[in-house]
Design a protein around this motif. Structure first.
Motif, short mmCIF file in Angstrom:
data_model
loop_
_atom_site.label_atom_id
_atom_site.label_comp_id
_atom_site.label_asym_id
_atom_site.label_seq_id
_atom_site.Cartn_x
_atom_site.Cartn_y
_atom_site.Cartn_z
N ASP A 28 43.23 1.87 57.29
CA ASP A 28 44.15 2.74 58.01
C ASP A 28 45.73 2.34 57.80
O ASP A 28 46.54 3.12 58.08
CB ASP A 28 43.72 2.88 59.56
N LEU A 29 46.16 1.25 57.30
CA LEU A 29 47.39 0.72 57.42
C LEU A 29 48.46 1.76 56.43
O LEU A 29 49.41 2.12 56.58
CB LEU A 29 47.73 -0.67 56.53
N PRO A 30 47.71 2.23 55.22
CA PRO A 30 48.58 3.23 54.55
C PRO A 30 49.17 4.47 55.48
O PRO A 30 50.14 5.12 55.24
CB PRO A 30 47.64 4.03 53.41
N THR A 31 48.20 4.99 56.42
CA THR A 31 48.59 6.14 57.28
C THR A 31 49.68 5.49 58.10
O THR A 31 50.69 6.23 58.31
CB THR A 31 47.25 6.23 58.33
N LEU A 32 49.63 4.42 58.55
CA LEU A 32 50.84 3.76 59.41
C LEU A 32 52.28 3.91 58.52
O LEU A 32 53.11 4.40 58.93
CB LEU A 32 50.42 2.34 59.84
N GLN A 33 52.04 3.50 57.28
CA GLN A 33 53.25 3.28 56.42
C GLN A 33 53.54 4.80 56.15
O GLN A 33 54.87 4.86 56.07
CB GLN A 33 52.99 2.44 55.12
N LYS A 34 52.90 5.63 55.77
CA LYS A 34 53.32 7.10 55.63
C LYS A 34 53.94 7.62 56.69
O LYS A 34 54.97 8.28 56.87
CB LYS A 34 52.05 8.04 55.38
N ASN A 35 53.27 7.33 58.02
CA ASN A 35 54.05 7.93 58.98
C ASN A 35 55.50 7.26 59.41
O ASN A 35 56.33 7.93 59.98
CB ASN A 35 53.06 7.72 60.39
N LEU A 36 55.53 6.02 59.37
CA LEU A 36 56.87 5.18 59.34
C LEU A 36 57.80 5.79 58.15
O LEU A 36 58.83 6.04 58.69
CB LEU A 36 56.83 3.75 59.30
N ALA A 37 57.46 6.11 57.19
CA ALA A 37 58.16 6.58 56.26
C ALA A 37 58.70 7.93 56.53
O ALA A 37 59.80 8.27 56.00
CB ALA A 37 57.67 6.57 54.82
N ALA A 38 58.12 8.76 57.26
CA ALA A 38 58.50 10.07 57.50
C ALA A 38 59.22 10.19 58.60
O ALA A 38 59.75 11.39 58.84
CB ALA A 38 56.98 11.09 57.74
N ILE A 39 59.61 9.24 59.35
CA ILE A 39 60.44 9.25 60.53
C ILE A 39 62.05 9.71 60.20
O ILE A 39 62.62 9.30 59.05
CB ILE A 39 60.64 8.05 61.30
#
Length: 111
Positions: A28-39
């Motif tokens: 699930d880490l790619p989801t975290l990375q994607k959401n962080l990048a979308a800030i």
């Protein structure tokens, strides 16, 4: 937990306690990375909320976060804040540590 403490605690858990990340959490880490990048508006609150939304699905990470937050609170009372503790630096370090965790766990799987 205060946003800055969430960011610091999560970064420490990622850096020092990779064993608390289950296979599901790693996947699930790619989801975290994607959401962080979308800030769009980089604030402590926004980063902390993304982290909070991610780890609420991973109990072992929550437990480690709570322990780490208590440690940070103890140290904060005795140690002055670092000058390098800017939001941009913490955000960059967080991203780097999450990437390193993924790479370490991938390497472990291939052994």
């Amino acid at each position: 937990m205060e946003p800055d403490k969430i960011i610091e605690a999560f970064t420490q858990v990622v850096r020092e306690q990779d064993y608390v990340f289950s296979d599901d959490a790693i996947a699930d880490l790619p989801t975290l990375q994607k959401n962080l990048a979308a800030i769009e508006n980089l604030t402590s609150e926004a980063i902390a909320e993304v982290i909070r939304q991610w780890y609420k699905n991973h109990k072992s990470v929550i437990d480690a976060m709570l322990v780490e937050e208590r440690e940070i609170s103890k140290v904060a009372k005795t140690k002055p804040q670092s000058q390098e503790n800017t939001l941009e630096n913490r955000y960059r370090v967080l991203q780097e540590e999450v990437q390193k965790l993924q790479e370490r766990k991938k390497g472990d799987e291939q052994k």
